[in-house]
Design an enzyme around this catalytic site. Structure first.
Site, PDB file in Angstrom:
ATOM      1  N   ILE A 133       0.826  -1.201   0.000  1.00  0.00           N
ATOM      2  CA  ILE A 133       0.000   0.000   0.000  1.00  0.00           C
ATOM      3  C   ILE A 133       0.862   1.253   0.000  1.00  0.00           C
ATOM      4  CG2 ILE A 133      -1.751   1.296   1.288  1.00  0.00           C
ATOM      5  CD1 ILE A 133      -2.738  -1.314   2.423  1.00  0.00           C
ATOM      6  N   HIS A 143       5.337   5.140   0.667  1.00  0.00           N
ATOM      7  CA  HIS A 143       4.990   3.751   0.946  1.00  0.00           C
ATOM      8  C   HIS A 143       4.536   3.665   2.397  1.00  0.00           C
ATOM      9  CE1 HIS A 143       5.366  -0.621   1.435  1.00  0.00           C
ATOM     10  NE2 HIS A 143       5.257  -0.672   0.110  1.00  0.00           N
ATOM     11  N   HIS A 144       3.491   2.878   2.640  1.00  0.00           N
ATOM     12  CA  HIS A 144       2.888   2.867   3.977  1.00  0.00           C
ATOM     13  C   HIS A 144       3.840   2.319   5.036  1.00  0.00           C
ATOM     14  CE1 HIS A 144      -0.256   3.419   6.754  1.00  0.00           C
ATOM     15  NE2 HIS A 144      -1.262   3.155   5.977  1.00  0.00           N
ATOM     16  N   SER A 145       4.897   1.619   4.628  1.00  0.00           N
ATOM     17  CA  SER A 145       5.849   1.096   5.609  1.00  0.00           C
ATOM     18  C   SER A 145       6.654   2.209   6.277  1.00  0.00           C
ATOM     19  CB  SER A 145       6.812   0.120   4.925  1.00  0.00           C
ATOM     20  OG  SER A 145       7.516   0.760   3.875  1.00  0.00           O
ATOM     21  N   LEU A 146       6.639   3.428   5.694  1.00  0.00           N
ATOM     22  CA  LEU A 146       7.350   4.545   6.315  1.00  0.00           C
ATOM     23  C   LEU A 146       6.668   5.017   7.590  1.00  0.00           C
ATOM     24  CD1 LEU A 146       8.270   6.748   3.204  1.00  0.00           C
ATOM     25  CD2 LEU A 146       9.738   5.173   4.458  1.00  0.00           C
TER      26      LEU A 146
END
Length: 303
Positions: free
Chosen positions: A45, A160-163
């Site tokens: 995502i 990026h949603h991992s950030l």
């Protein structure tokens, strides 16, 4: 990433656990379980945020601000790489700001304001169908210095949603700005202060405890009901069919016809509803979105 009209999934870069062969070198930090989850094949995502500006943006000034503020956050200057054991880690890298600040050349010489609105909308929709190259930190900013009916310029932030989650990214964004009244001070959010009376009689205290007990009972009851419904849905109940029901074998990369539609609403109106209903701003925005979506579905697929 697209190559020759076909989409290609890039695998994470692989490294050794240590940044070099020195045993005293500190290990690269592992991604949290939440960040790692956003790299799963069916859960990849990105966050796309749109911001309008009252004046055209100075690209060089913007790059300088990003270098001095945004890149101080280690996640925006680190790669997400996979080590020999299959774990993903944050590895610091040198950021080339020109790879992250993108200024597309748009042909708007013969377009009216309405056409530029559609042009910006189409650009954002197309942007949502692509991903960020994993060989660099997973974020970029797109600057559209074109006048629309809403703003003189538009910037699109893609992360990026991992950030991080929405709260972390909003806090980071606020830290990049300063007050107009005091350029050296960070922006602050207003906090409502409620006057608490110290003189409370026993009857009012008892009534407050009764209300709190009733709210606790309701919370426990609703929690039990939700858990039972969740278990029943997982075992034998089926979700009702709707145009948003994902078919089995759905290809997540299929994005034909995807569009971003946005509307401008008055914050004063939202605050008025918030105060009238004794709710939060999040409650009001969620209610507006849900009501609009429900009306659209009933109008288009009511039969």
């Amino acid at each position: 990433m697209e190559c020759g009209g076909k989409k290609m999934v890039l695998k994470p870069i692989r490294i050794s656990k240590k940044l070099n062969d020195d045993d005293d070198e500190e290990e690269a930090i592992l991604l949290s379980p939440g960040s790692r989850m956003f790299h799963e094949p069916n859960y990849n995502i990105h966050i796309v945020a749109i911001m309008g500006w009252k004046i055209p943006l100075d690209i060089n000034s913007l790059k300088a601000q990003i270098l001095s503020k945004l890149l101080k956050h280690p996640r925006f200057s680190s790669l997400q790489v996979m080590d020999e054991s299959g774990e993903m880690r944050w590895v610091p890298t040198t950021v080339n700001i020109d790879d992250h600040v993108i200024v597309p050349q748009l042909d708007i010489s013969n377009n009216s304001n309405m056409d530029t609105d559609k042009l910006v909308e189409q650009y954002i929709s197309n942007l949502s169908t692509t991903t960020i190259d994993i060989s660099k930190p997973l974020w970029d900013i797109h600057i559209l210095n074109v006048k629309t009916s809403h703003a003189e310029a538009t910037s699109i932030f893609r992360f990026h949603h991992s950030l991080g989650d929405g709260i972390a990214l909003m806090s980071l964004l606020l830290s990049c700005f300063r007050k107009t009244s005091d350029p050296t001070s960070l922006p602050t959010l207003p906090v409502s202060s409620k006057n608490k009376s110290n003189s409370k009689n026993i009857r009012s205290l008892i009534w407050q405890y009764i209300v709190k007990l009733w709210l606790l009972i309701r919370l426990l009851f609703n929690t039990v009901v939700d858990v039972l419904l969740f278990i029943a849905t997982a075992l034998f109940l089926k979700d009702s069919q709707s145009p948003f029901t994902v078919a089995k074998g759905f290809n997540k990369n299929h994005s034909t016809g995807q569009r971003f539609i946005y509307r401008t609403v008055s914050l004063d109106d939202i605050k008025f509803i918030k105060n009238a209903t004794n709710a939060t701003i999040n409650d009001v925005i969620l209610g507006i979105t849900q009501a609009a979506l429900s009306r659209y579905i009933n109008r288009k697929y009511g039969n």
